[in-house]
Design an enzyme around this catalytic site. Structure first.
Site, PDB file in Angstrom:
ATOM      1  CG  ASP A  63      -1.446  18.659 -21.166  1.00 28.33           C
ATOM      2  OD1 ASP A  63      -0.812  17.583 -21.212  1.00 28.33           O
ATOM      3  OD2 ASP A  63      -2.670  18.727 -21.373  1.00 28.33           O
TER       4      ASP A  63
ATOM      5  NE  ARG B 122     -11.884  15.586 -29.695  1.00 27.93           N
ATOM      6  CZ  ARG B 122     -11.839  15.402 -28.377  1.00 27.93           C
ATOM      7  NH1 ARG B 122     -10.692  15.297 -27.741  1.00 27.93           N
ATOM      8  NH2 ARG B 122     -12.935  15.346 -27.670  1.00 27.93           N
TER       9      ARG B 122
ATOM     10  CE  LYS C 100      -3.937  10.979 -24.095  1.00 28.23           C
ATOM     11  NZ  LYS C 100      -4.705  10.963 -22.844  1.00 28.23           N
TER      12      LYS C 100
ATOM     13  CG  PHE D 121      -7.388  18.401 -23.964  1.00 19.17           C
ATOM     14  CD1 PHE D 121      -7.442  17.946 -25.271  1.00 19.17           C
ATOM     15  CD2 PHE D 121      -7.735  17.534 -22.951  1.00 19.17           C
ATOM     16  CE1 PHE D 121      -7.834  16.640 -25.558  1.00 19.17           C
ATOM     17  CE2 PHE D 121      -8.123  16.227 -23.228  1.00 19.17           C
ATOM     18  CZ  PHE D 121      -8.167  15.775 -24.532  1.00 19.17           C
ATOM     19  CB  THR D 122     -12.305  18.136 -23.661  1.00 18.96           C
ATOM     20  OG1 THR D 122     -11.402  17.031 -23.598  1.00 18.96           O
ATOM     21  CG2 THR D 122     -12.661  18.387 -25.119  1.00 18.96           C
TER      22      THR D 122
ATOM     23  CE1 TYR E 247      -4.052   2.000   0.311  1.00 17.42           C
ATOM     24  CE2 TYR E 247      -2.560   3.444   1.508  1.00 17.42           C
ATOM     25  CZ  TYR E 247      -3.752   3.241   0.849  1.00 17.42           C
ATOM     26  OH  TYR E 247      -4.637   4.265   0.699  1.00 17.42           O
TER      27      TYR E 247
ATOM     28  CG  PHE F  97     -16.657  14.960 -26.184  1.00 20.52           C
ATOM     29  CD1 PHE F  97     -15.829  13.897 -25.905  1.00 20.52           C
ATOM     30  CD2 PHE F  97     -16.483  16.145 -25.452  1.00 20.52           C
ATOM     31  CE1 PHE F  97     -14.851  13.991 -24.931  1.00 20.52           C
ATOM     32  CE2 PHE F  97     -15.504  16.249 -24.480  1.00 20.52           C
ATOM     33  CZ  PHE F  97     -14.688  15.161 -24.214  1.00 20.52           C
TER      34      PHE F  97
END
Ligand code: P71
Length: 445
Positions: free
Chosen positions: A203, A370, A246, A112-113, A60, A437
């Site tokens: 980001d 998009r 990514k 960005f969303t 943990y 979306f």
């Protein structure tokens, strides 16, 4: 990992897309032939990453894998402090809660969303300070992720530096078409923000891809490695949010990283409320190990050359056929310009949504809208945002598909383009309140 792909009949696809309310997010994976919905969590892990999965220390607290992850982040990205999260939006949630106060502004190189939503939920307002060229699919500007410093200075003059929570700077810019920011622009941004004492939060979801583009296109970086350029980018910023699904090629994971000890203490305090203990933050030990290895693999020049080379292979095929796409081709996918592709449809008929559905119907290739659906509504007026870019993203997972799959995709896009006049628009019949979306439903007009 090898996985079989399944072909379907036109009849099956017709039923599937209707059942999915013309939303590719609502298709089942089994109904898809070539899945270009996203490059997020869909890349193939390497032999070493899989081996790392077997070395999970699932204690943990104080898992060995956390320290390996921390070491990798310090070595390749240079940030001092690390707070793991379950994925990128977990990191965005925490940084927004800590750094944004009611009424603040967060300038950034395009929205960005999930990032923008977390900024709004924390009481802030996103302000777009990307160069105008980024909103023009035809502009051949080599660094469409660049910041327009005049836009930033105007905002500072208008609202005052104390009302600016931080600058949100993304490498590469997803919604612009996977477009990189140049080192020159980032350096200029650093200089200006230093003058005003404003922090840059990076980001860094696709930072190695951005570094590769700098190496390829920016004067003076040809002899630097992707690894070196990645480090230079990070060194020009104060902290970062990362969706590790990514660049770093894991199925799940993310983190917050920073150089400021006070900010770190606050983030570490907050992570235990929303994500998990500060040495796992929502990830299993084995996932942290795979991530640590994936980070090292992501900054290899030969990997990036193959990865982005494949994206450009598809992009060039479509360009040769005269299909309207965002130019120049970016790093993680090829973006169809639905506004030009379906010039007979007005934006309130959801052309990109309709085009993604038409492509699926033609060949079982799954892409992502998009455009206006992704842009959502203004939280104050309730009106649709009408973004200049109305795009369909053909996103390429890393190390998954072959060039032959790209040929199939190109053939299908070209065939849909030839028959574009038969595509009708859509009507939205179900609209969720947040990030609509993902689950919105449509009917054909
Ligand atoms: C992509 C995703 C996943 C996604 C997210 C929202 C809508 C549709 C698809 C995620 C990103 C990203 C950038 C630049 C933060 C996140 C959130 N992208 N910044 O492109 O691209 O990370 O998904 O791990 O929470 O398909 P997260």
């Amino acid at each position: 990992m090898v996985e079989p792909v399944f072909m379907s009949t036109l009849k099956e696809r017709k039923e599937a897309i209707e059942r999915a309310g013309y939303n590719t997010f609502l298709l089942r994976s089994e109904e898809v032939y070539i899945d270009l919905l996203t490059d997020s969590g869909t890349s193939a892990m390497s032999d070493r990453q899989w081996a790392g999965m077997m070395l999970g220390d699932e204690a943990y607290a104080g898992s060995r894998n956390f320290f390996n992850l921390e070491n990798a982040i310090q070595k390749y990205y240079g940030y001092k402090y690390v707070v793991p999260t379950h994925q990128g939006r977990g990191a965005e949630h925490i940084i927004s809660k800590i750094m944004i106060k009611q009424g603040d502004f967060i300038p950034g190189n395009m929205y960005f969303t999930t990032t923008k939503l977390h900024q709004e939920l924390a009481g802030g307002k996103f302000v777009d300070i990307i160069i105008d060229e980024a909103h023009d699919p035809e502009s051949m500007h080599p660094f469409k992720g660049d910041v327009d410093l005049n836009k930033l200075e105007n905002l500072i003059n208008e609202v005052g530096q104390d009302q600016i929570a931080y600058v949100a700077m993304a490498t590469t810019v997803n919604m612009a078409g996977g477009q990189p920011i140049s080192m020159a622009s980032l350096k200029a941004l650093r200089k200006l923000t230093n003058q005003y004492g404003i922090k840059i939060i990076h980001d860094m979801t696709r930072v190695a891809e951005n570094a590769f583009m700098i190496q390829q296109k920016e004067e003076g970086y040809q002899h630097k490695s992707v690894e070196e350029i990645t480090r230079m980018i990070c060194d020009l910023t104060d902290g970062a949010t990362m969706s590790a699904k990514k660049d770093a090629m894991v199925n799940i994971g993310g983190f917050l990283a920073m150089n400021d000890k006070e900010l770190f203490d606050e983030a570490r305090n907050m992570v235990v409320i929303y994500e998990g203990l500060h040495t796992y933050g929502g990830m299993a030990g084995r996932d942290m190990e795979a991530l640590a290895i994936g980070i090292a693999e992501s900054v290899k020049d030969e990997h990036m050359k193959a990865r982005i080379g494949q994206v450009h292979y598809l992009g060039n095929k479509l360009l040769e056929a005269g299909v309207p796409i965002v130019k120049p081709v970016g790093t993680h996918g090829v973006f169809l310009d639905a506004r030009a592709f379906l010039s007979h449809l007005s934006q309130d008929k959801f052309p990109a949504q309709a085009l993604a559905a038409a492509l699926y119907l033609d060949s079982g290739v799954r892409a992502m809208e998009r455009g206006i659906v992704s842009a959502g509504r203004d939280p104050i007026t309730g009106e649709h945002h009408y973004p200049k870019l109305e795009l369909v993203r053909l996103t390429i997972p890393r190390r998954v598909y072959t060039q032959a799959h790209m040929d199939v995709v190109a053939e299908s896009v070209i065939s849909v383009f030839e028959n574009r006049n038969s595509i009708r628009g859509l009507k939205m019949v179900y609209e969720p309140k947040y990030l609509r979306f993902f689950q919105a439903r449509f009917e054909s007009l």
